[in-house]
Design an enzyme around this catalytic site. Structure first.
Site, PDB file in Angstrom:
ATOM      1  N   TYR A   1     121.887  22.256  69.582  1.00 16.99           N
ATOM      2  CA  TYR A   1     123.035  22.687  68.770  1.00 16.99           C
ATOM      3  C   TYR A   1     123.945  23.621  69.564  1.00 16.99           C
ATOM      4  O   TYR A   1     125.149  23.630  69.374  1.00 16.99           O
ATOM      5  CB  TYR A   1     122.553  23.439  67.525  1.00 16.99           C
ATOM      6  CG  TYR A   1     122.216  22.559  66.342  1.00 16.99           C
ATOM      7  CD1 TYR A   1     121.257  21.556  66.454  1.00 16.99           C
ATOM      8  CD2 TYR A   1     122.830  22.747  65.114  1.00 16.99           C
ATOM      9  CE1 TYR A   1     120.938  20.760  65.373  1.00 16.99           C
ATOM     10  CE2 TYR A   1     122.510  21.958  64.029  1.00 16.99           C
ATOM     11  CZ  TYR A   1     121.570  20.970  64.161  1.00 16.99           C
ATOM     12  OH  TYR A   1     121.251  20.186  63.089  1.00 16.99           O
TER      13      TYR A   1
ATOM     14  N   LYS B   1     108.394  17.332  71.623  1.00 15.82           N
ATOM     15  CA  LYS B   1     108.347  16.015  72.270  1.00 15.82           C
ATOM     16  C   LYS B   1     107.997  16.273  73.726  1.00 15.82           C
ATOM     17  O   LYS B   1     108.745  15.939  74.662  1.00 15.82           O
ATOM     18  CB  LYS B   1     109.707  15.311  72.090  1.00 15.82           C
ATOM     19  CG  LYS B   1     109.712  13.861  72.520  1.00 15.82           C
ATOM     20  CD  LYS B   1     108.945  12.937  71.580  1.00 15.82           C
ATOM     21  CE  LYS B   1     108.929  11.516  72.107  1.00 15.82           C
ATOM     22  NZ  LYS B   1     108.053  10.619  71.333  1.00 15.82           N
TER      23      LYS B   1
ATOM     24  N   ASP C   1     107.424  12.464  66.533  1.00 16.47           N
ATOM     25  CA  ASP C   1     107.326  11.167  65.846  1.00 16.47           C
ATOM     26  C   ASP C   1     106.067  11.115  64.984  1.00 16.47           C
ATOM     27  O   ASP C   1     106.087  10.669  63.838  1.00 16.47           O
ATOM     28  CB  ASP C   1     107.396   9.991  66.848  1.00 16.47           C
ATOM     29  CG  ASP C   1     106.530  10.191  68.091  1.00 16.47           C
ATOM     30  OD1 ASP C   1     105.943  11.276  68.255  1.00 16.47           O
ATOM     31  OD2 ASP C   1     106.444   9.242  68.903  1.00 16.47           O
TER      32      ASP C   1
ATOM     33  N   ASP D   1     115.887  20.442  61.678  1.00 15.00           N
ATOM     34  CA  ASP D   1     116.916  19.915  60.784  1.00 15.00           C
ATOM     35  C   ASP D   1     116.462  18.588  60.193  1.00 15.00           C
ATOM     36  O   ASP D   1     116.545  18.362  58.980  1.00 15.00           O
ATOM     37  CB  ASP D   1     118.222  19.728  61.577  1.00 15.00           C
ATOM     38  CG  ASP D   1     119.331  19.179  60.707  1.00 15.00           C
ATOM     39  OD1 ASP D   1     119.500  19.705  59.585  1.00 15.00           O
ATOM     40  OD2 ASP D   1     120.015  18.228  61.132  1.00 15.00           O
TER      41      ASP D   1
ATOM     42  N   ASP E   1     114.782  17.674  56.018  1.00 16.12           N
ATOM     43  CA  ASP E   1     115.287  16.710  55.024  1.00 16.12           C
ATOM     44  C   ASP E   1     114.178  15.742  54.610  1.00 16.12           C
ATOM     45  O   ASP E   1     114.071  15.357  53.447  1.00 16.12           O
ATOM     46  CB  ASP E   1     116.476  15.910  55.586  1.00 16.12           C
ATOM     47  CG  ASP E   1     117.808  16.647  55.417  1.00 16.12           C
ATOM     48  OD1 ASP E   1     117.789  17.897  55.322  1.00 16.12           O
ATOM     49  OD2 ASP E   1     118.868  15.986  55.383  1.00 16.12           O
TER      50      ASP E   1
HETATM   51  C1  IPM Z   1     121.292  22.273  57.711  1.00 18.32           C
HETATM   52  C2  IPM Z   1     122.543  21.451  57.900  1.00 18.32           C
HETATM   53  C3  IPM Z   1     123.364  22.016  59.057  1.00 18.32           C
HETATM   54  C4  IPM Z   1     122.510  21.961  60.310  1.00 18.32           C
HETATM   55  C5  IPM Z   1     124.713  21.307  59.275  1.00 18.32           C
HETATM   56  C6  IPM Z   1     125.558  21.285  58.035  1.00 18.32           C
HETATM   57  C7  IPM Z   1     125.459  21.939  60.411  1.00 18.32           C
HETATM   58  O1  IPM Z   1     122.236  20.102  58.063  1.00 18.32           O
HETATM   59  O2  IPM Z   1     121.392  23.516  57.595  1.00 18.32           O
HETATM   60  O3  IPM Z   1     120.215  21.678  57.657  1.00 18.32           O
HETATM   61  O4  IPM Z   1     122.414  20.900  60.934  1.00 18.32           O
HETATM   62  O5  IPM Z   1     121.924  22.982  60.663  1.00 18.32           O
HETATM   63 MG    MG Z   2     120.203  19.661  57.710  1.00 17.28          MG
END
Ligand code: IPM
Ligand code: MG
Length: 407
Positions: A144, A193, A225, A249, A253
């Site tokens: 990032y 990884k 993975d 990140d 999710d």
């Molecule tokens: C998160 C989001 C952010 C990230 C984006 C919106 C920049 O996906 O906080 O998980 O990737 O950190």
């Molecule tokens: Mg995110």
């Protein structure tokens, strides 16, 4: 006299951000009234709305207020309106800038399947006997924040993003994760990884070296993975999961999907400056302004804030008990019901009172003032859900048993 007097900066941002942030503020205000605290809320522009108003996603005035505050509550940023801007001028650039400028290098994402929402998880009950773990995501380094470039050579383009980690960066986030694990059940899994990436090889070596400082913690390593697969196959094996910015990140999710909705997960970013609390869902432009958002992620940000930033665990538990009671009574935002999106009624649905709801007949599709009961649940909007929660919060605290147990 107020027991706690604090300033909380609000950065509602874009899309559903303002709706869910006001839900968290409502609950925090009820909490302050109940427990005698004084919290001042200061709202400032951030993200896309700040680009429109001030020409930058993180205006200087917003950053200055954040630096002086005791905590920050953020909604969400981004939306199609700003998608065509260059990467370094988009709302998301504001998010990276606030993380960097406040020195927020640790991101904590609790993944907890709440008992009343067991049926919302896509996992079969025998596969998810218990989901209760934390993801510790490195937040201020890695790909990032590495160099990003785009070059045009011999007629075609080449884009490059650099993943790099130094030992001090790895050590500080690893120590944070070891400490969290030591306070929980002592199981830490580090995800990398290391069979491919030099940055991951250094990550694994550094995390392993620190393990002897934490004798109560057992450390294991997983390739990313495999970790993605293990999360689905057996999430109960995890207690604290430590990983890099990018892998964190993605895996967070996936972890939210185990709970059944990304609308359920809070996060805390911390390190050097003011801690920042933000639900992990995005700005969900298609839901914005329609009262369809799930406020639970933001409400759990409020309870995370109370526990971690203000050291008020009793207050956090008070809110979470009310939240579970509302869920137990069957209230669900549309993302938590299979049929909710079809049956959801008035945009500003406010359901029946908490106690009336819990005694009305089940499974008949009864409509009562904008709330629709479908099988065993009521589908409500964001505001309807918050109204139920606030009704529950206003009920008197359970009295102590006057004559002792069983009399
Ligand atoms: C998160 C989001 C952010 C990230 C984006 C919106 C920049 O996906 O906080 O998980 O990737 O950190
Ligand atoms: Mg995110």
């Amino acid at each position: 006299m107020a027991r706690s007097s604090k300033t909380i900066v609000l950065l509602p941002g874009d899309g559903i951000g303002p709706e869910v942030t006001s839900a968290a503020v409502a609950v925090l205000s009820d909490c302050a009234a109940e427990f005698g605290h004084r919290w001042e809320f200061v709202e400032l522009p951030f993200g896309g709305i700040a680009i429109d108003r001030c020409g930058s996603p993180l205006p200087a005035e917003t950053l200055a207020a954040c630096q002086c505050a005791d905590a920050i509550l953020l909604g969400a940023v981004g939306g199609p309106r700003w998608d065509s801007l260059p990467l370094d001028r988009r709302p998301e650039a504001g998010l990276l800038a606030i993380r960097r400028k406040l020195g927020l290098w640790a991101n904590l994402r609790p993944v907890v399947l709440r008992e009343p929402l067991r049926d919302v998880s896509p996992l079969r009950p025998d596969r998810a006997p218990r989901i209760n773990f934390e993801i510790v995501r490195e937040l201020a380094g890695g790909i990032y924040f590495g160099e990003h470039s785009l070059e045009r050579t011999s007629g075609f383009e080449v884009a490059r993003d650099v993943e790099s980690y130094s030992t001090p960066e790895i050590e500080r986030i690893a120590r944070f994760a070891f400490d969290r694990a030591a306070r929980r059940s002592g199981r830490l899994v580090s995800v990398d990884k290391a069979n491919i990436l030099a940055s991951s090889a250094l990550w694994r070596q550094t995390v392993s070296r620190l393990a002897s400082d934490y004798p109560s913690v057992s450390l294991a390593h997983l390739y990313v993975d495999n970790a993605a697969m293990q999360l689905i196959l057996d999430p109960a094996q995890f207690d604290v999961l430590l990983t890099t910015n990018m892998f964190g990140d993605i895996l967070s999710d996936e972890a939210a999907a185990l709970l059944g909705s990304i609308g359920l997960m809070p996060s805390m970013s911390c390190g050097e400056g003011t801690p920042l609390f933000e639900p992990i869902h995005g700005s969900a432009p298609s839901l914005a302004g329609r009262d369809l958002a799930n406020p639970i992620g933001a409400i759990l940000c409020a309870t995370l804030l109370l526990r971690e930033a203000f050291a008020l665990p009793e207050e956090a538990a008070w809110i979470e008990a009310a939240l579970d009671a509302v869920l137990d009574a069957g209230y669900r935002t549309p993302d938590l019901t299979a049929s909710g999106a079809l049956t959801f009624g008035a945009a500003s649905a406010v359901g029946p009172s908490f106690s009336a709801a819990s005694t009305s007949s089940r499974g008949r599709g009864v409509s009562c003032s904008g709330t629709f009961r479908v099988s065993d649940s009521f589908t409500v909007g964001c505001s309807g859900f918050v109204a139920q929660l606030r009704t529950r919060l206003r009920e008197p605290l359970p009295q102590l048993e006057r004559y002792g147990w069983g009399v």
